[in-house]
Design a protein around this motif. Structure first.
Motif, PDB file in Angstrom:
ATOM      1  N   ALA A  77       0.859  -1.179   0.000  1.00 45.23           N
ATOM      2  CA  ALA A  77       0.000   0.000   0.000  1.00 45.23           C
ATOM      3  C   ALA A  77       0.898   1.232   0.000  1.00 45.23           C
ATOM      4  O   ALA A  77       2.127   1.117   0.039  1.00 45.23           O
ATOM      5  CB  ALA A  77      -0.902   0.005   1.240  1.00 45.23           C
ATOM      6  N   GLU A  78       0.284   2.399  -0.035  1.00 51.08           N
ATOM      7  CA  GLU A  78       1.069   3.615   0.119  1.00 51.08           C
ATOM      8  C   GLU A  78       1.814   3.569   1.447  1.00 51.08           C
ATOM      9  O   GLU A  78       1.290   3.070   2.445  1.00 51.08           O
ATOM     10  CB  GLU A  78       0.156   4.850   0.124  1.00 51.08           C
ATOM     11  CG  GLU A  78      -0.382   5.252  -1.228  1.00 51.08           C
ATOM     12  CD  GLU A  78      -1.140   6.575  -1.173  1.00 51.08           C
ATOM     13  OE1 GLU A  78      -1.480   7.021  -0.057  1.00 51.08           O
ATOM     14  OE2 GLU A  78      -1.397   7.157  -2.238  1.00 51.08           O
ATOM     15  N   VAL A  79       3.039   4.091   1.466  1.00 50.36           N
ATOM     16  CA  VAL A  79       3.756   4.180   2.735  1.00 50.36           C
ATOM     17  C   VAL A  79       3.080   5.236   3.601  1.00 50.36           C
ATOM     18  O   VAL A  79       2.296   6.055   3.110  1.00 50.36           O
ATOM     19  CB  VAL A  79       5.249   4.536   2.520  1.00 50.36           C
ATOM     20  CG1 VAL A  79       5.970   3.446   1.761  1.00 50.36           C
ATOM     21  CG2 VAL A  79       5.395   5.885   1.804  1.00 50.36           C
ATOM     22  N   GLY A 274      -7.198  -4.945   2.315  1.00 53.94           N
ATOM     23  CA  GLY A 274      -6.838  -4.838   0.912  1.00 53.94           C
ATOM     24  C   GLY A 274      -5.343  -4.894   0.656  1.00 53.94           C
ATOM     25  O   GLY A 274      -4.536  -4.472   1.473  1.00 53.94           O
ATOM     26  N   CYS A 275      -4.966  -5.449  -0.462  1.00 57.43           N
ATOM     27  CA  CYS A 275      -3.565  -5.603  -0.857  1.00 57.43           C
ATOM     28  C   CYS A 275      -3.537  -5.805  -2.373  1.00 57.43           C
ATOM     29  O   CYS A 275      -4.540  -6.214  -2.961  1.00 57.43           O
ATOM     30  CB  CYS A 275      -2.988  -6.831  -0.139  1.00 57.43           C
ATOM     31  SG  CYS A 275      -1.178  -6.994  -0.147  1.00 57.43           S
ATOM     32  N   CYS A 276      -2.547  -5.611  -3.092  1.00 62.84           N
ATOM     33  CA  CYS A 276      -1.174  -5.229  -2.795  1.00 62.84           C
ATOM     34  C   CYS A 276      -0.702  -4.327  -3.948  1.00 62.84           C
ATOM     35  O   CYS A 276      -0.502  -4.808  -5.057  1.00 62.84           O
ATOM     36  CB  CYS A 276      -0.256  -6.439  -2.741  1.00 62.84           C
ATOM     37  SG  CYS A 276      -0.786  -7.756  -1.616  1.00 62.84           S
ATOM     38  N   ASP A 277      -0.551  -3.069  -3.709  1.00 57.40           N
ATOM     39  CA  ASP A 277      -0.090  -2.125  -4.721  1.00 57.40           C
ATOM     40  C   ASP A 277       0.458  -0.900  -4.015  1.00 57.40           C
ATOM     41  O   ASP A 277      -0.088  -0.470  -2.994  1.00 57.40           O
ATOM     42  CB  ASP A 277      -1.234  -1.737  -5.658  1.00 57.40           C
ATOM     43  CG  ASP A 277      -0.779  -0.893  -6.833  1.00 57.40           C
ATOM     44  OD1 ASP A 277      -0.664   0.341  -6.650  1.00 57.40           O
ATOM     45  OD2 ASP A 277      -0.528  -1.452  -7.900  1.00 57.40           O
ATOM     46  N   LEU A 280      -2.064   1.773  -3.203  1.00 55.94           N
ATOM     47  CA  LEU A 280      -3.292   1.366  -2.519  1.00 55.94           C
ATOM     48  C   LEU A 280      -3.532   2.212  -1.276  1.00 55.94           C
ATOM     49  O   LEU A 280      -2.632   2.478  -0.490  1.00 55.94           O
ATOM     50  CB  LEU A 280      -3.203  -0.104  -2.130  1.00 55.94           C
ATOM     51  CG  LEU A 280      -4.524  -0.818  -1.843  1.00 55.94           C
ATOM     52  CD1 LEU A 280      -5.308  -1.035  -3.127  1.00 55.94           C
ATOM     53  CD2 LEU A 280      -4.257  -2.164  -1.171  1.00 55.94           C
ATOM     54  N   THR A 281      -4.790   2.601  -1.081  1.00 53.68           N
ATOM     55  CA  THR A 281      -5.232   3.302   0.119  1.00 53.68           C
ATOM     56  C   THR A 281      -6.463   2.568   0.661  1.00 53.68           C
ATOM     57  O   THR A 281      -7.055   1.741  -0.042  1.00 53.68           O
ATOM     58  CB  THR A 281      -5.619   4.759  -0.185  1.00 53.68           C
ATOM     59  OG1 THR A 281      -6.797   4.754  -1.015  1.00 53.68           O
ATOM     60  CG2 THR A 281      -4.490   5.493  -0.903  1.00 53.68           C
ATOM     61  N   HIS A 308     -20.566  -1.469  10.135  1.00 55.21           N
ATOM     62  CA  HIS A 308     -19.243  -1.560  10.744  1.00 55.21           C
ATOM     63  C   HIS A 308     -18.313  -2.453   9.923  1.00 55.21           C
ATOM     64  O   HIS A 308     -17.468  -3.151  10.463  1.00 55.21           O
ATOM     65  CB  HIS A 308     -19.355  -2.095  12.175  1.00 55.21           C
ATOM     66  CG  HIS A 308     -19.927  -1.124  13.145  1.00 55.21           C
ATOM     67  ND1 HIS A 308     -20.337  -1.482  14.418  1.00 55.21           N
ATOM     68  CD2 HIS A 308     -20.183   0.214  13.030  1.00 55.21           C
ATOM     69  CE1 HIS A 308     -20.803  -0.399  15.036  1.00 55.21           C
ATOM     70  NE2 HIS A 308     -20.716   0.622  14.218  1.00 55.21           N
ATOM     71  N   VAL A 309     -18.496  -2.402   8.614  1.00 51.80           N
ATOM     72  CA  VAL A 309     -17.563  -3.063   7.686  1.00 51.80           C
ATOM     73  C   VAL A 309     -16.663  -1.956   7.137  1.00 51.80           C
ATOM     74  O   VAL A 309     -17.142  -0.992   6.530  1.00 51.80           O
ATOM     75  CB  VAL A 309     -18.313  -3.776   6.555  1.00 51.80           C
ATOM     76  CG1 VAL A 309     -17.317  -4.498   5.648  1.00 51.80           C
ATOM     77  CG2 VAL A 309     -19.321  -4.772   7.129  1.00 51.80           C
ATOM     78  N   VAL A 310     -15.365  -2.066   7.399  1.00 42.80           N
ATOM     79  CA  VAL A 310     -14.451  -0.940   7.225  1.00 42.80           C
ATOM     80  C   VAL A 310     -13.398  -1.214   6.152  1.00 42.80           C
ATOM     81  O   VAL A 310     -12.742  -2.269   6.168  1.00 42.80           O
ATOM     82  CB  VAL A 310     -13.735  -0.637   8.565  1.00 42.80           C
ATOM     83  CG1 VAL A 310     -12.801   0.548   8.431  1.00 42.80           C
ATOM     84  CG2 VAL A 310     -14.769  -0.409   9.675  1.00 42.80           C
ATOM     85  N   PRO A 311     -13.208  -0.287   5.205  1.00 45.80           N
ATOM     86  CA  PRO A 311     -12.111  -0.435   4.240  1.00 45.80           C
ATOM     87  C   PRO A 311     -10.779  -0.294   4.959  1.00 45.80           C
ATOM     88  O   PRO A 311     -10.574   0.663   5.715  1.00 45.80           O
ATOM     89  CB  PRO A 311     -12.359   0.704   3.243  1.00 45.80           C
ATOM     90  CG  PRO A 311     -13.143   1.722   3.999  1.00 45.80           C
ATOM     91  CD  PRO A 311     -13.978   0.947   4.985  1.00 45.80           C
ATOM     92  N   TRP A 312      -9.877  -1.206   4.710  1.00 46.64           N
ATOM     93  CA  TRP A 312      -8.646  -1.273   5.505  1.00 46.64           C
ATOM     94  C   TRP A 312      -7.506  -1.767   4.633  1.00 46.64           C
ATOM     95  O   TRP A 312      -7.641  -1.910   3.420  1.00 46.64           O
ATOM     96  CB  TRP A 312      -8.904  -2.214   6.698  1.00 46.64           C
ATOM     97  CG  TRP A 312      -8.177  -1.895   7.948  1.00 46.64           C
ATOM     98  CD1 TRP A 312      -8.206  -0.719   8.634  1.00 46.64           C
ATOM     99  CD2 TRP A 312      -7.329  -2.775   8.683  1.00 46.64           C
ATOM    100  NE1 TRP A 312      -7.440  -0.819   9.769  1.00 46.64           N
ATOM    101  CE2 TRP A 312      -6.889  -2.070   9.814  1.00 46.64           C
ATOM    102  CE3 TRP A 312      -6.919  -4.090   8.508  1.00 46.64           C
ATOM    103  CZ2 TRP A 312      -6.026  -2.625  10.771  1.00 46.64           C
ATOM    104  CZ3 TRP A 312      -6.068  -4.654   9.442  1.00 46.64           C
ATOM    105  CH2 TRP A 312      -5.622  -3.933  10.556  1.00 46.64           C
ATOM    106  N   LEU A 313      -6.341  -2.049   5.236  1.00 49.27           N
ATOM    107  CA  LEU A 313      -5.163  -2.439   4.460  1.00 49.27           C
ATOM    108  C   LEU A 313      -4.432  -3.616   5.088  1.00 49.27           C
ATOM    109  O   LEU A 313      -4.251  -3.675   6.304  1.00 49.27           O
ATOM    110  CB  LEU A 313      -4.183  -1.268   4.347  1.00 49.27           C
ATOM    111  CG  LEU A 313      -4.651  -0.028   3.582  1.00 49.27           C
ATOM    112  CD1 LEU A 313      -3.643   1.100   3.750  1.00 49.27           C
ATOM    113  CD2 LEU A 313      -4.859  -0.343   2.102  1.00 49.27           C
ATOM    114  N   PHE A 314      -3.975  -4.517   4.256  1.00 46.99           N
ATOM    115  CA  PHE A 314      -3.115  -5.609   4.712  1.00 46.99           C
ATOM    116  C   PHE A 314      -1.854  -5.046   5.376  1.00 46.99           C
ATOM    117  O   PHE A 314      -1.362  -5.590   6.370  1.00 46.99           O
ATOM    118  CB  PHE A 314      -2.721  -6.496   3.525  1.00 46.99           C
ATOM    119  CG  PHE A 314      -1.716  -7.564   3.854  1.00 46.99           C
ATOM    120  CD1 PHE A 314      -2.106  -8.740   4.486  1.00 46.99           C
ATOM    121  CD2 PHE A 314      -0.373  -7.395   3.547  1.00 46.99           C
ATOM    122  CE1 PHE A 314      -1.176  -9.727   4.801  1.00 46.99           C
ATOM    123  CE2 PHE A 314       0.559  -8.374   3.861  1.00 46.99           C
ATOM    124  CZ  PHE A 314       0.160  -9.543   4.489  1.00 46.99           C
ATOM    125  N   ALA A 315      -1.342  -3.948   4.839  1.00 48.43           N
ATOM    126  CA  ALA A 315      -0.132  -3.336   5.398  1.00 48.43           C
ATOM    127  C   ALA A 315      -0.291  -2.981   6.861  1.00 48.43           C
ATOM    128  O   ALA A 315       0.684  -2.970   7.623  1.00 48.43           O
ATOM    129  CB  ALA A 315       0.247  -2.084   4.596  1.00 48.43           C
TER     130      ALA A 315
END
Length: 340
Positions: A77-79, A274-277, A280-281, A308-315
């Motif tokens: 994801a984005e740093v 979410g992953c992997c780019d 990604l945000t 309460h389903v939240v967009p999130w990141l694998f990072a």
């Protein structure tokens, strides 16, 4: 197909001496720090570092060695914003380079956030080769300690969630701080992490503990994949004042379950990992959130009914310097009244 070329001859030999790992080592002395059962020895701070995967890349920036990076690879994801400027200046590979490409960059150190870049034996098309084979070329290596490989190099060791904490991240920071000659910077990073996490823990101490599921989207073959007990997300959720709804599944980090199992557990919150780019945000995973919310099979889930389903990141749930950020992020999500 990569064009074959003659690999550069690396002139740094692996020094067998073992010096005391302190900031007072005189020039020319060696420093040795053990990592995943292997002695990592340098004759001076590494000057040409290759960082693979999000946790390693962000830790390199956090330690202030961005100017030593000869390459970075495979961001999930984005740093974090504080590292964006430094990362923009670093050479970046979207996918992991081959062993040939790695050595062409002439690194003297490879830092990896996961263990799969190193093989148990020699080199292969899918890895940088074994840690031993790289050391013989003068390239020292480091794997983040919560994910030390099994003896055959093909998987993670069994990880007890009760024993893997932010202390493992701090140990990595201190070990790398010694090797890179940036011990003071490492301690500053650790102090910041500790202070921020402690502030969250104090705030949620007497709050109810909602259950949280970390769910991987977009996987083929039916079923769902959730983060089990050994996943570092278990630690982060606990610090944030929640409970991993699948913490009792301890065989591995990523666990495939049936739809019925998610319905049975009925978590209070679902984080869509979410992953992997590199670009990604969290917003990038909103389509997966919408898909789950619209699925008739999940309409009775508490997390769906309460949105309460939240967009999130694998990072966010990889062990590294995101620890404080992720703890704060989860806490604000599951205890919104405490973080207004």
């Amino acid at each position: 197909m990569l064009r074959k070329s003659v690999l550069p001859v690396l002139l740094l030999g692996l020094l067998a001496g073992c010096g005391t790992p302190t900031a007072d080592n005189p020039p020319g002395s060696t420093i040795t720090v053990k990592n995943c059962g292997i002695d990592v020895t340098v004759a001076g701070p590494p000057k040409r570092v290759f960082a693979a995967y999000q946790p390693a890349i962000e830790m390199a920036h956090a330690l202030g060695i961005s100017d030593r990076l000869v390459g970075t690879a495979y961001l999930d994801a984005e740093v974090l914003p504080e590292y964006a400027g430094a990362q923009a200046k670093a050479k970046y590979y979207k996918n992991l380079p081959s062993r040939e490409e790695l050595l062409a960059a002439n690194p003297d150190f490879v830092l990896s956030g996961f263990n799969d870049v190193f093989s148990a034996g020699g080199g292969s098309d899918e890895s940088f080769g074994s840690r031993k084979s790289l050391a013989e070329l003068g390239v020292q290596t480091w794997i983040f300690s919560p994910l030390c490989p099994t003896a055959d190099g093909k998987g993670d060791e069994a990880i007890d969630p009760a024993s893997v904490t932010m202390d493992n991240v701090y140990a990595d920071l201190r070990g790398l701080g010694k090797l890179f000659g940036v011990e003071d910077r490492a301690e500053t990073v650790i102090a910041d992490q500790e202070k921020r996490i402690a502030a969250v823990e104090a705030k949620v101490k007497n709050a109810p503990r909602p259950t949280v599921a970390i769910l991987r989207p977009g996987l083929e073959g039916g079923g769902l994949t959730v983060s089990g007990g050994p996943d570092f997300g278990t630690v982060l959720i606990k610090q944030a004042g929640g409970v991993n709804a699948f913490a009792d599944l301890t065989a591995k980090r990523n666990v495939k379950i049936g739809v019925e199992e998610l319905i049975k557990r009925n978590p209070d919150y679902i984080l869509i990992s979410g992953c992997c780019d590199a670009a990604l945000t969290p917003a990038s995973t909103q389509p997966d959130v919408d898909k789950l919310l619209a699925n008739p099979a999940f309409q009775n889930l508490k997390a769906v009914r309460n949105k309460h389903v939240v967009p999130w990141l694998f990072a966010n749930h990889s062990a590294g310097v995101r620890g404080a950020y992720t703890t704060e992020d989860i806490a604000k999500t599951i205890h919104p009244d405490l973080f207004k």
